[in-house]
Motif scaffolding. Structure first.
Motif, PDB file in Angstrom:
ATOM      1  N   GLU A  93      16.949  22.506  37.038  1.00 41.23           N
ATOM      2  CA  GLU A  93      15.766  21.817  37.563  1.00 41.23           C
ATOM      3  C   GLU A  93      14.927  22.765  38.418  1.00 41.23           C
ATOM      4  O   GLU A  93      13.696  22.809  38.297  1.00 41.23           O
ATOM      5  N   GLU A  94      15.598  23.551  39.256  1.00 45.29           N
ATOM      6  CA  GLU A  94      14.872  24.509  40.097  1.00 45.29           C
ATOM      7  C   GLU A  94      14.249  25.618  39.251  1.00 45.29           C
ATOM      8  O   GLU A  94      13.128  26.067  39.521  1.00 45.29           O
ATOM      9  N   VAL A  95      14.981  26.061  38.229  1.00 42.89           N
ATOM     10  CA  VAL A  95      14.439  27.093  37.339  1.00 42.89           C
ATOM     11  C   VAL A  95      13.210  26.558  36.611  1.00 42.89           C
ATOM     12  O   VAL A  95      12.203  27.259  36.458  1.00 42.89           O
ATOM     13  N   PHE A  96      13.273  25.306  36.171  1.00 40.37           N
ATOM     14  CA  PHE A  96      12.132  24.709  35.477  1.00 40.37           C
ATOM     15  C   PHE A  96      10.899  24.697  36.381  1.00 40.37           C
ATOM     16  O   PHE A  96       9.789  25.007  35.936  1.00 40.37           O
ATOM     17  N   TRP A 114      10.013  24.783  29.676  1.00 39.21           N
ATOM     18  CA  TRP A 114      11.352  24.333  29.303  1.00 39.21           C
ATOM     19  C   TRP A 114      12.047  25.364  28.408  1.00 39.21           C
ATOM     20  O   TRP A 114      13.244  25.617  28.550  1.00 39.21           O
ATOM     21  N   VAL A 115      11.303  25.979  27.505  1.00 38.10           N
ATOM     22  CA  VAL A 115      11.877  27.026  26.652  1.00 38.10           C
ATOM     23  C   VAL A 115      12.407  28.169  27.512  1.00 38.10           C
ATOM     24  O   VAL A 115      13.520  28.669  27.299  1.00 38.10           O
ATOM     25  N   HIS A 225      12.201  15.207  33.294  1.00 35.00           N
ATOM     26  CA  HIS A 225      13.465  14.466  33.234  1.00 35.00           C
ATOM     27  C   HIS A 225      14.553  15.321  32.581  1.00 35.00           C
ATOM     28  O   HIS A 225      15.705  15.337  33.030  1.00 35.00           O
ATOM     29  N   ARG A 226      14.169  16.008  31.549  1.00 35.88           N
ATOM     30  CA  ARG A 226      15.120  16.818  30.787  1.00 35.88           C
ATOM     31  C   ARG A 226      15.697  17.941  31.647  1.00 35.88           C
ATOM     32  O   ARG A 226      16.895  18.228  31.589  1.00 35.88           O
ATOM     33  N   ALA A 232      21.885  13.325  30.510  1.00 35.14           N
ATOM     34  CA  ALA A 232      21.465  11.948  30.777  1.00 35.14           C
ATOM     35  C   ALA A 232      20.202  11.614  29.986  1.00 35.14           C
ATOM     36  O   ALA A 232      20.035  10.486  29.503  1.00 35.14           O
ATOM     37  N   TRP A 233      19.317  12.585  29.850  1.00 33.17           N
ATOM     38  CA  TRP A 233      18.093  12.417  29.056  1.00 33.17           C
ATOM     39  C   TRP A 233      18.445  12.087  27.611  1.00 33.17           C
ATOM     40  O   TRP A 233      17.866  11.186  26.999  1.00 33.17           O
ATOM     41  N   MET A 234      19.426  12.785  27.046  1.00 31.50           N
ATOM     42  CA  MET A 234      19.857  12.518  25.676  1.00 31.50           C
ATOM     43  C   MET A 234      20.509  11.144  25.565  1.00 31.50           C
ATOM     44  O   MET A 234      20.286  10.415  24.587  1.00 31.50           O
ATOM     45  N   GLN A 235      21.296  10.788  26.568  1.00 29.80           N
ATOM     46  CA  GLN A 235      21.956   9.482  26.546  1.00 29.80           C
ATOM     47  C   GLN A 235      20.944   8.347  26.616  1.00 29.80           C
ATOM     48  O   GLN A 235      21.173   7.269  26.058  1.00 29.80           O
TER      49      GLN A 235
END
Length: 244
Positions: A93-96, A114-115, A225-226, A232-235
């Protein structure tokens, strides 16, 4: 180019660059010009005692053939690395957020950030370990193979603590092969069950055709979110959880 690399203060940016350079052929000028400098700078930022597995594995793997069997001295070195309790810092999340700041300056969309975030996870370390472990099966003693299997399991455990798809999947791959080497049936059964679960989540994302969403704003918000918790995003797509 070398001067720019050696002045970079961002470990995630350097890791993302390294991930893009590694697949290139050795004779490609860009790889020749940059890879050694990237690894040198990462070594400088990590210091003599890296605090994360992600950084400690770079000098351990660099310069070795992916098809070379492990030697005992390398298992001893890997033992000292595998005790590190963190795969990476900072979080995805911090890297994003960092990558988003860079792409915003270039007026790029969030999915470009994101990539870069995914590249900075450096899951190629796991692929490298697996390839060398497979090459070791015919060369190490049974006890040494069990030792290697335990070490793969430890590295995999750190990866599975992460909440990204690529890291969690790579951790699962390492633990699956590790259980094959240790011949520990309960671990293998747990890995198979987790693999099936992951496949269900992947299928749900595919059915949602996320990569073809036409509304840019939805994809922008989804990236946030991802990055926070991709599993959790996938779920959420699978209907078994809420967006993080």
């Amino acid at each position: 180019m070398r001067e720019h690399v050696l002045s970079c203060q961002s470990v995630p940016l350097l890791l993302a660059l390294r991930e893009q350079l590694l697949p290139l052929e050795d004779e490609v000028p860009l790889r020749q010009a940059c890879l050694a400098a990237v690894e040198e700078r990462l070594g400088q930022l990590a210091g003599p005692k890296p605090r994360t597995l992600q950084l400690a594995l770079i000098p351990f793997l660099s310069g070795t053939s992916r098809l070379a069997p492990f030697e005992r001295r390398e298992l001893e070195a890997l033992e000292t690395i595998a005790v590190l309790r963190e795969w990476k810092q900072p979080s995805s999340e911090e890297v994003f957020r960092e990558m988003r700041a860079h792409t915003d300056m270039l007026h790029g969309p969030a999915h470009h950030a994101w990539v870069m975030t995914s590249l900075a996870q450096a899951t190629s370390h796991g692929t490298w370990l697996l390839q060398r472990a497979r090459a070791s099966k015919a060369h190490l003693t049974e006890d040494a193979l069990r030792w290697l299997g335990r070490l793969l399991h430890e590295v995999g455990a750190r990866l599975r603590e992460q909440r990204s798809h690529l890291e969690w999947e790579m951790g699962l791959r390492l633990q699956m092969f590790g259980s094959e080497l240790t011949q520990h049936v309960p671990t293998r059964e747990e890995c198979i069950a987790a693999w099936i679960q992951l496949g269900n989540w992947e299928d749900a994302v595919k059915k949602a055709a996320y990569d073809r969403w036409p509304i840019g704003r939805l994809r922008e918000e989804s990236c946030e979110h991802r990055a926070r918790n991709e599993l959790a995003w996938m779920q959420a797509f699978a209907g078994t959880g809420e967006l993080p």
